[in-house]
Design a protein around this motif. Structure first.
Motif, PDB file in Angstrom:
ATOM      1  N   VAL A 146      68.848  47.638  55.190  1.00  0.00           N
ATOM      2  CA  VAL A 146      70.097  47.809  54.449  1.00  0.00           C
ATOM      3  C   VAL A 146      70.558  49.252  54.612  1.00  0.00           C
ATOM      4  O   VAL A 146      69.743  50.181  54.627  1.00  0.00           O
ATOM      5  N   LEU A 147      71.861  49.411  54.817  1.00  0.00           N
ATOM      6  CA  LEU A 147      72.420  50.755  54.986  1.00  0.00           C
ATOM      7  C   LEU A 147      73.052  51.210  53.677  1.00  0.00           C
ATOM      8  O   LEU A 147      73.589  50.401  52.919  1.00  0.00           O
ATOM      9  N   SER A 148      72.983  52.521  53.432  1.00  0.00           N
ATOM     10  CA  SER A 148      73.612  53.089  52.244  1.00  0.00           C
ATOM     11  C   SER A 148      74.755  54.000  52.684  1.00  0.00           C
ATOM     12  O   SER A 148      74.533  54.986  53.390  1.00  0.00           O
ATOM     13  N   ALA A 149      75.976  53.630  52.272  1.00  0.00           N
ATOM     14  CA  ALA A 149      77.156  54.411  52.697  1.00  0.00           C
ATOM     15  C   ALA A 149      77.288  55.646  51.815  1.00  0.00           C
ATOM     16  O   ALA A 149      78.220  55.762  51.015  1.00  0.00           O
ATOM     17  N   SER A 150      76.358  56.574  51.962  1.00  0.00           N
ATOM     18  CA  SER A 150      76.339  57.744  51.075  1.00  0.00           C
ATOM     19  C   SER A 150      77.152  58.926  51.609  1.00  0.00           C
ATOM     20  O   SER A 150      77.056  60.021  51.054  1.00  0.00           O
ATOM     21  N   ASP A 151      77.913  58.719  52.683  1.00  0.00           N
ATOM     22  CA  ASP A 151      78.948  59.717  52.993  1.00  0.00           C
ATOM     23  C   ASP A 151      80.207  59.228  52.297  1.00  0.00           C
ATOM     24  O   ASP A 151      80.954  58.400  52.824  1.00  0.00           O
ATOM     25  N   THR A 152      80.391  59.716  51.068  1.00  0.00           N
ATOM     26  CA  THR A 152      81.575  59.306  50.301  1.00  0.00           C
ATOM     27  C   THR A 152      82.611  60.429  50.362  1.00  0.00           C
ATOM     28  O   THR A 152      83.623  60.396  49.691  1.00  0.00           O
ATOM     29  N   LEU A 172      75.202  46.325  53.938  1.00  0.00           N
ATOM     30  CA  LEU A 172      75.626  47.685  53.608  1.00  0.00           C
ATOM     31  C   LEU A 172      75.902  47.751  52.112  1.00  0.00           C
ATOM     32  O   LEU A 172      76.550  46.868  51.554  1.00  0.00           O
ATOM     33  N   ILE A 173      75.416  48.786  51.463  1.00  0.00           N
ATOM     34  CA  ILE A 173      75.785  49.026  50.059  1.00  0.00           C
ATOM     35  C   ILE A 173      76.768  50.188  50.051  1.00  0.00           C
ATOM     36  O   ILE A 173      76.480  51.256  50.617  1.00  0.00           O
ATOM     37  N   LYS A 174      77.937  49.958  49.441  1.00  0.00           N
ATOM     38  CA  LYS A 174      78.956  51.011  49.409  1.00  0.00           C
ATOM     39  C   LYS A 174      79.634  51.074  48.046  1.00  0.00           C
ATOM     40  O   LYS A 174      79.691  50.077  47.334  1.00  0.00           O
ATOM     41  N   HIS A 175      80.081  52.252  47.697  1.00  0.00           N
ATOM     42  CA  HIS A 175      80.905  52.449  46.507  1.00  0.00           C
ATOM     43  C   HIS A 175      82.249  52.986  46.991  1.00  0.00           C
ATOM     44  O   HIS A 175      82.502  53.023  48.195  1.00  0.00           O
ATOM     45  N   SER A 183      74.108  57.871  43.809  1.00  0.00           N
ATOM     46  CA  SER A 183      74.069  56.576  43.128  1.00  0.00           C
ATOM     47  C   SER A 183      74.231  55.420  44.120  1.00  0.00           C
ATOM     48  O   SER A 183      73.682  54.341  43.915  1.00  0.00           O
ATOM     49  N   VAL A 184      74.922  55.660  45.231  1.00  0.00           N
ATOM     50  CA  VAL A 184      74.991  54.623  46.285  1.00  0.00           C
ATOM     51  C   VAL A 184      73.593  54.395  46.852  1.00  0.00           C
ATOM     52  O   VAL A 184      73.137  53.251  47.013  1.00  0.00           O
ATOM     53  N   ALA A 185      72.894  55.494  47.106  1.00  0.00           N
ATOM     54  CA  ALA A 185      71.539  55.393  47.667  1.00  0.00           C
ATOM     55  C   ALA A 185      70.623  54.660  46.691  1.00  0.00           C
ATOM     56  O   ALA A 185      69.837  53.789  47.088  1.00  0.00           O
ATOM     57  N   PHE A 186      70.766  54.998  45.406  1.00  0.00           N
ATOM     58  CA  PHE A 186      69.949  54.356  44.379  1.00  0.00           C
ATOM     59  C   PHE A 186      70.164  52.841  44.393  1.00  0.00           C
ATOM     60  O   PHE A 186      69.215  52.052  44.390  1.00  0.00           O
ATOM     61  N   ASP A 187      71.420  52.439  44.462  1.00  0.00           N
ATOM     62  CA  ASP A 187      71.741  50.999  44.486  1.00  0.00           C
ATOM     63  C   ASP A 187      71.211  50.317  45.744  1.00  0.00           C
ATOM     64  O   ASP A 187      70.747  49.176  45.706  1.00  0.00           O
ATOM     65  N   ALA A 188      71.304  51.024  46.874  1.00  0.00           N
ATOM     66  CA  ALA A 188      70.831  50.434  48.141  1.00  0.00           C
ATOM     67  C   ALA A 188      69.323  50.199  48.079  1.00  0.00           C
ATOM     68  O   ALA A 188      68.816  49.153  48.508  1.00  0.00           O
ATOM     69  N   ILE A 189      68.611  51.158  47.496  1.00  0.00           N
ATOM     70  CA  ILE A 189      67.148  51.025  47.389  1.00  0.00           C
ATOM     71  C   ILE A 189      66.798  49.878  46.435  1.00  0.00           C
ATOM     72  O   ILE A 189      65.912  49.054  46.714  1.00  0.00           O
ATOM     73  N   ASP A 190      67.541  49.808  45.346  1.00  0.00           N
ATOM     74  CA  ASP A 190      67.354  48.729  44.376  1.00  0.00           C
ATOM     75  C   ASP A 190      67.560  47.364  45.028  1.00  0.00           C
ATOM     76  O   ASP A 190      66.762  46.436  44.854  1.00  0.00           O
ATOM     77  N   HIS A 191      68.623  47.279  45.783  1.00  0.00           N
ATOM     78  CA  HIS A 191      68.986  46.050  46.505  1.00  0.00           C
ATOM     79  C   HIS A 191      67.846  45.648  47.453  1.00  0.00           C
ATOM     80  O   HIS A 191      67.414  44.491  47.484  1.00  0.00           O
ATOM     81  N   MET A 197      63.090  43.957  51.233  1.00  0.00           N
ATOM     82  CA  MET A 197      63.529  44.335  52.587  1.00  0.00           C
ATOM     83  C   MET A 197      62.699  45.513  53.103  1.00  0.00           C
ATOM     84  O   MET A 197      62.080  46.241  52.338  1.00  0.00           O
ATOM     85  N   ASP A 198      62.714  45.681  54.428  1.00  0.00           N
ATOM     86  CA  ASP A 198      61.824  46.661  55.049  1.00  0.00           C
ATOM     87  C   ASP A 198      62.356  48.100  55.019  1.00  0.00           C
ATOM     88  O   ASP A 198      61.606  49.029  54.809  1.00  0.00           O
ATOM     89  N   PHE A 199      63.629  48.276  55.305  1.00  0.00           N
ATOM     90  CA  PHE A 199      64.151  49.646  55.475  1.00  0.00           C
ATOM     91  C   PHE A 199      65.470  49.872  54.737  1.00  0.00           C
ATOM     92  O   PHE A 199      66.321  48.980  54.692  1.00  0.00           O
ATOM     93  N   VAL A 200      65.617  51.091  54.219  1.00  0.00           N
ATOM     94  CA  VAL A 200      66.915  51.555  53.720  1.00  0.00           C
ATOM     95  C   VAL A 200      67.263  52.802  54.522  1.00  0.00           C
ATOM     96  O   VAL A 200      66.459  53.753  54.588  1.00  0.00           O
TER      97      VAL A 200
END
Ligand SMILES: Nc1nc2c(ncn2[C@@H]2O[C@H](COP(=O)(O)OP(=O)(O)OP(=O)(O)O)[C@@H](O)[C@H]2O)c(=O)[nH]1
Ligand SMILES: [Mg+2]
Length: 310
Positions: A146-152, A172-175, A183-191, A197-200
């Motif tokens: 899962v990818l975390s769209a933490s370049d906001t 992809l987890i995005k805000h 907080s995007v990263a936090f949600d992606a890890i939670d997800h 899942m194997d990787f964030v």
């Protein structure tokens, strides 16, 4: 890729016919270095030194390599010829690179789930595309990502990573634009954790080493996400400035390894040696082109085969 270094090494080491390589003795009378059948080893060592420096190998790394080469050649009892010099040079370069890659990790072997990787680096080094490529690599090796769209921070960054996630076929987890990257990263890890899942893979906004706000934000992402690995993405195109970039970054934030991108544009060829010797962190992957499959785990023999013809 690395064409200049390869060409120069091939000029240095091949096509000498019956020319003899002599120990560091004065040239025999009547046989000048240029015209005669004798070439002094010290002159050959000077040529190698020049070749390395001209090919973007840093001064310190070049000194180290030439020093080690002389020591090794000095220990050889039999007559030294061109191919011996080439082999020893190859061994020295292998050692210099390997020494700094000892802590390298094979991502396909990690146990922890999800394994969280944070990417950082200055603007445009290739973080976001590298995340797409790494997701492609991991997925092809049977891993869920899962990818975390933490370049906001940069307009368009969320769209860019969204397109990559779709292309690779990973989540992809995005805000919203300008929201808190941590907080995007936090949600992606939670997800990822909820779904085993194997990787964030966490993207981040490109930042100059000097921009305090962005560096503080970076530290916050790291604090919140507690990544298992932090990777600094460096652009081979900028030559030896990467060393300074990496050193300045390491004063602010600790990272575990490096990804060197755009090696396909590195005509000179020495950046890998300078980076290994100067930064002393393992190079995990290298980017060698614009396609998804153009990210490969770094392998020292792959590099040596590219810079030496035989
Ligand atoms: N030739 C080549 N181009 C690359 C490679 N890796 C990345 N690029 C290109 O570098 C450019 C910048 O890539 P990005 O992934 O957007 O860089 P970034 O670090 O995320 O940039 P910011 O988000 O603005 O900080 C893009 O045009 C990529 O296609 C590579 O290995 N080879
Ligand atoms: Mg980006």
């Amino acid at each position: 890729m690395f064409d200049k270094l390869k060409k120069k090494f091939s000029e240095v080491f091949s096509g000498h016919g019956d020319k003899e390589l002599q120990e560091d003795k004065p040239v025999t009378e009547g046989k000048t270095v240029e015209q005669g059948k004798i070439i002094r080893r010290i002159d050959l060592e000077d040529t190698i030194q020049e070749t390395l420096l001209e090919s973007d190998v840093s001064f310190d790394a070049t000194e180290d390599i030439i020093g080690q080469l002389k020591t090794r050649l000095g220990k050889i009892k039999r007559k030294v010829d061109y191919s011996t010099v080439q082999n020893e040079l190859k061994n020295v370069i292998r050692d210099v690179i390997t020494k700094n890659n000892l802590n390298s990790i094979n991502l396909l072997d990690v146990d922890k789930k999800p394994y969280v990787i944070l990417f950082l680096g200055i603007n445009g080094t290739g973080k976001t595309t590298t995340i797409g490529k790494l997701a492609f690599y991991l997925k092809n090796n049977g891993k869920s990502v899962v990818l975390s769209a933490s370049d906001t921070f940069r307009a368009g960054a969320i769209d860019q990573i969204n397109i990559l996630a779709d292309r690779v076929g990973v989540e992809l987890i995005k805000h919203d634009f300008r929201s808190d990257p941590a907080s995007v990263a936090f949600d992606a890890i939670d997800h990822a954790r909820a779904r085993k899942m194997d990787f964030v893979l966490i993207d981040s906004a490109g930042r100059m080493q000097t921009n305090k706000n962005l560096l503080d934000e970076m530290k916050k992402i790291k604090r919140v996400a507690k990544p298992d690995m932090t990777l600094l993405v460096l652009d081979a195109m900028i030559g030896q400035d990467v060393i300074e970039q990496a050193t300045t970054f390491s004063k602010e934030i600790n990272y575990d390894g490096i990804i060197v991108t755009k090696l396909d544009t590195d005509a000179k060829g020495g950046s890998i040696i300078s980076i290994s010797a100067g930064i002393k962190k393992p190079i995990l992957f290298v980017g060698i082109g614009q396609e998804m499959e153009d990210l490969i785990p770094f392998d020292v023999d792959w590099y040596l085969n590219k810079i030496f013809s035989s």
